[in-house]
Design an enzyme around this catalytic site. Structure first.
Site, PDB file in Angstrom:
ATOM      1  N   HIS A   1       0.831  -1.203   0.000  1.00 52.76           N
ATOM      2  CA  HIS A   1       0.000   0.000   0.000  1.00 52.76           C
ATOM      3  C   HIS A   1       0.870   1.258   0.000  1.00 52.76           C
ATOM      4  O   HIS A   1       2.022   1.225   0.413  1.00 52.76           O
ATOM      5  CB  HIS A   1      -0.865   0.091   1.267  1.00 52.76           C
ATOM      6  CG  HIS A   1      -1.514  -1.161   1.704  1.00 52.76           C
ATOM      7  ND1 HIS A   1      -2.696  -1.603   1.191  1.00 52.76           N
ATOM      8  CD2 HIS A   1      -1.157  -2.076   2.653  1.00 52.76           C
ATOM      9  CE1 HIS A   1      -3.046  -2.735   1.790  1.00 52.76           C
ATOM     10  NE2 HIS A   1      -2.117  -3.034   2.683  1.00 52.76           N
TER      11      HIS A   1
ATOM     12  N   HIS B   1       3.626  -7.477   1.766  1.00 53.23           N
ATOM     13  CA  HIS B   1       3.280  -8.424   2.814  1.00 53.23           C
ATOM     14  C   HIS B   1       2.116  -9.311   2.382  1.00 53.23           C
ATOM     15  O   HIS B   1       1.502  -9.096   1.330  1.00 53.23           O
ATOM     16  CB  HIS B   1       2.935  -7.682   4.106  1.00 53.23           C
ATOM     17  CG  HIS B   1       1.847  -6.662   3.948  1.00 53.23           C
ATOM     18  ND1 HIS B   1       2.076  -5.407   3.439  1.00 53.23           N
ATOM     19  CD2 HIS B   1       0.516  -6.713   4.232  1.00 53.23           C
ATOM     20  CE1 HIS B   1       0.945  -4.718   3.422  1.00 53.23           C
ATOM     21  NE2 HIS B   1      -0.017  -5.498   3.892  1.00 53.23           N
TER      22      HIS B   1
ATOM     23  N   GLU C   1      -9.314  -0.354   0.377  1.00 51.82           N
ATOM     24  CA  GLU C   1      -8.770  -1.704   0.302  1.00 51.82           C
ATOM     25  C   GLU C   1      -8.876  -2.266  -1.107  1.00 51.82           C
ATOM     26  O   GLU C   1      -8.138  -3.185  -1.492  1.00 51.82           O
ATOM     27  CB  GLU C   1      -9.520  -2.603   1.299  1.00 51.82           C
ATOM     28  CG  GLU C   1      -9.087  -4.047   1.323  1.00 51.82           C
ATOM     29  CD  GLU C   1      -7.671  -4.250   1.851  1.00 51.82           C
ATOM     30  OE1 GLU C   1      -7.127  -5.349   1.648  1.00 51.82           O
ATOM     31  OE2 GLU C   1      -7.121  -3.309   2.461  1.00 51.82           O
TER      32      GLU C   1
ATOM     33  N   HIS D   1     -12.023  13.712  28.643  1.00 48.98           N
ATOM     34  CA  HIS D   1     -10.661  13.965  28.192  1.00 48.98           C
ATOM     35  C   HIS D   1     -10.683  14.473  26.760  1.00 48.98           C
ATOM     36  O   HIS D   1     -11.745  14.547  26.124  1.00 48.98           O
ATOM     37  CB  HIS D   1      -9.822  12.675  28.270  1.00 48.98           C
ATOM     38  CG  HIS D   1     -10.242  11.627  27.271  1.00 48.98           C
ATOM     39  ND1 HIS D   1     -11.390  10.880  27.413  1.00 48.98           N
ATOM     40  CD2 HIS D   1      -9.669  11.215  26.104  1.00 48.98           C
ATOM     41  CE1 HIS D   1     -11.513  10.046  26.387  1.00 48.98           C
ATOM     42  NE2 HIS D   1     -10.487  10.239  25.580  1.00 48.98           N
TER      43      HIS D   1
ATOM     44  N   HIS E   1      -7.691  14.734  23.114  1.00 43.29           N
ATOM     45  CA  HIS E   1      -6.383  14.357  22.587  1.00 43.29           C
ATOM     46  C   HIS E   1      -5.741  15.583  21.934  1.00 43.29           C
ATOM     47  O   HIS E   1      -6.324  16.181  21.025  1.00 43.29           O
ATOM     48  CB  HIS E   1      -6.516  13.207  21.596  1.00 43.29           C
ATOM     49  CG  HIS E   1      -7.137  12.001  22.221  1.00 43.29           C
ATOM     50  ND1 HIS E   1      -6.438  11.108  22.998  1.00 43.29           N
ATOM     51  CD2 HIS E   1      -8.425  11.561  22.219  1.00 43.29           C
ATOM     52  CE1 HIS E   1      -7.252  10.171  23.429  1.00 43.29           C
ATOM     53  NE2 HIS E   1      -8.465  10.424  22.982  1.00 43.29           N
TER      54      HIS E   1
ATOM     55  N   GLU F   1      -9.306  11.055  16.713  1.00 47.41           N
ATOM     56  CA  GLU F   1      -9.424   9.697  17.262  1.00 47.41           C
ATOM     57  C   GLU F   1     -10.407   8.884  16.418  1.00 47.41           C
ATOM     58  O   GLU F   1     -11.528   9.313  16.152  1.00 47.41           O
ATOM     59  CB  GLU F   1      -9.920   9.759  18.708  1.00 47.41           C
ATOM     60  CG  GLU F   1     -10.183   8.399  19.330  1.00 47.41           C
ATOM     61  CD  GLU F   1     -10.675   8.482  20.767  1.00 47.41           C
ATOM     62  OE1 GLU F   1     -11.211   7.485  21.276  1.00 47.41           O
ATOM     63  OE2 GLU F   1     -10.524   9.565  21.383  1.00 47.41           O
TER      64      GLU F   1
ATOM     65  N   HIS G   1     -14.536  14.688  25.167  1.00 55.45           N
ATOM     66  CA  HIS G   1     -15.507  13.603  25.068  1.00 55.45           C
ATOM     67  C   HIS G   1     -15.361  12.630  26.230  1.00 55.45           C
ATOM     68  O   HIS G   1     -14.364  12.657  26.963  1.00 55.45           O
ATOM     69  CB  HIS G   1     -15.361  12.855  23.739  1.00 55.45           C
ATOM     70  CG  HIS G   1     -13.997  12.291  23.482  1.00 55.45           C
ATOM     71  ND1 HIS G   1     -12.918  13.079  23.118  1.00 55.45           N
ATOM     72  CD2 HIS G   1     -13.511  11.014  23.536  1.00 55.45           C
ATOM     73  CE1 HIS G   1     -11.844  12.323  22.956  1.00 55.45           C
ATOM     74  NE2 HIS G   1     -12.178  11.064  23.217  1.00 55.45           N
TER      75      HIS G   1
END
Length: 404
Positions: A104, A147, A169, A283, A285, A290, A329
């Site tokens: 990829h 792979h 994909e 919390h 990020h 996310e 969130h």
């Protein structure tokens, strides 16, 4: 846990968009099974406000590509437009089924959900790798590294995550596809064999390869090929569930990034378990978006987007969730079994900021004047990061505040 949908007023117990004296029963057409799965959309909590993009898509609603060796379905930016950072694929391989030799433009990070598989790879210096993986194991193949994946005796199912939301994909570099689109005389020159050697290469790659049936491989030693350059210097596999978890009063978390899985330089993750009624604490990020995958249980998540905007979503096993960069969130277990989900990030390091810890490590008088909190509440703030908090918070003695 708060009730999100009023069911009274319906003789058959179907959910209704009613909360107290707000809302009214549905009179028109409806999809009751979908409404049952999304109570926070049918009757949004009163704290929700404003407009936030959709942050949920289920693999059950994704097109499934069926082949002789198994199947694959994906959730990308096309299915979940807000998810620009990462994309995911849910793949199943039968015993012996092969996800064919390929590579990829994007890095591939994976989590084994069921069964066992054998993975192989070769890097740019001719160093090779082969390993067997089971439930809870990870692999990471950097962009451009060729792979393969093959199901072992019991077959397998896994989640693949790619560091670009636009990934598909169905658009990977397949070895068979390249052979079909290379002149036979060029193949003969390249490999030093007659053109006739390529008379039987697969032509209908779309239906005959990609994921195809094959015999179950033998012991791993039988698949090990000695390379003059040796083996890859950094393992492409990591045993996540072998890590000691961070234990909180309401569950556990295991984080993995380049600090403990050095080859994973573009995707970091956490595997979180939340007990019934408990909470993945409030919390955010500070480094990236996310991307979530729910493995077991039921959850609700409210995302705070600033400027008076917040929205709540419900999730169950097989769903994908998303939180845009820096939005606050929480994730609450709303079921009666352990909630288990993955948090994933396009980053070399896992990072989060705890609301509780931030407040505890800020001068208390400063916090008090913002929120009008009493001394006992300020004293109850935690200077450590709990990650998962209990459904039964301790009682705070408001007459005798705890020492800070």
């Amino acid at each position: 846990m708060t009730e999100t949908v009023q069911q009274r007023g319906s003789s058959n117990g179907d959910p209704q968009p009613i909360r107290g004296n707000l809302g009214a029963p549905i009179l028109g057409p409806r999809n009751i099974p979908l409404e049952r799965e999304n109570p926070a959309l049918l009757a949004s909590p009163p704290t929700d406000s404003g407009t936030i993009p959709n942050l949920k898509f289920s693999f059950s609603a994704a097109r499934n590509r069926l082949l002789t060796g198994g199947w694959a379905r994906e959730v990308t930016v096309r299915e979940l437009p807000v998810a620009k950072e990462l994309a995911g694929v849910n793949m199943r391989l039968k015993p012996g089924g092969i996800r064919e030799l390929h590579w990829h433009k994007e890095a591939e990070w994976a989590f084994m959900l069921a069964g066992r598989a054998r993975v192989t790879a070769v890097d740019q210096d001719g160093r090779n790798f082969v390993a067997d993986v089971g439930v809870g194991d990870l692999w990471n193949f950097p962009a451009g590294i060729p792979h393969s994946i093959q199901g072992l005796e019991e077959g397998c199912e896994f989640l693949l995550v790619f560091d670009d939301g636009n990934f598909s994909e169905n658009e990977t570099f397949l070895i068979t596809d390249w052979f079909v689109h290379t002149p036979r005389d060029v193949l003969a020159k390249n490999f030093g064999v007659p053109e006739a050697a390529f008379a039987n290469i697969p032509i209908d790659v779309e239906h005959e390869r990609y994921i195809f049936s094959a015999p179950v491989p033998g012991p791993i030693a039988s698949d090990e090929v000695v390379s003059p350059a040796g083996k890859v210097p950094r393992a492409f596999v990591h045993h996540l569930l072998a890590q000691d978890p961070v234990v909180g009063p309401g569950g556990t978390a295991r984080t993995v990034d380049s600090s403990n899985f050095p080859v994973a330089t573009t995707i970091a993750a956490a595997c979180v378990e939340v007990e019934p009624g408990a909470l993945r604490e409030l919390h955010w990020h500070p480094n990236t978006d996310e991307w979530q995958y729910f493995i077991a249980g039921q959850a609700r998540m409210t995302v705070f987007a600033s400027s008076g905007k917040a929205r709540t979503f419900d999730y169950q096993a097989g769903d994908v969730g998303y939180v845009p960069f820096a939005m606050g969130h929480f994730v609450e277990n709303t079921g009666d079994e352990t909630l288990r989900f993955l948090e994933m990030f396009r980053s070399d390091r896992f990072a989060d900021v705890s609301l509780n810890q931030w407040m505890a490590l800020t001068p208390p008088e400063l916090v008090q004047v913002h929120l009008n909190l009493d001394d006992a509440t300020i004293a109850a703030l935690r200077k450590d990061k709990q990650v998962v908090v209990s459904s039964q918070p301790p009682e705070v003695d408001r007459q005798q505040p705890q020492a800070r």
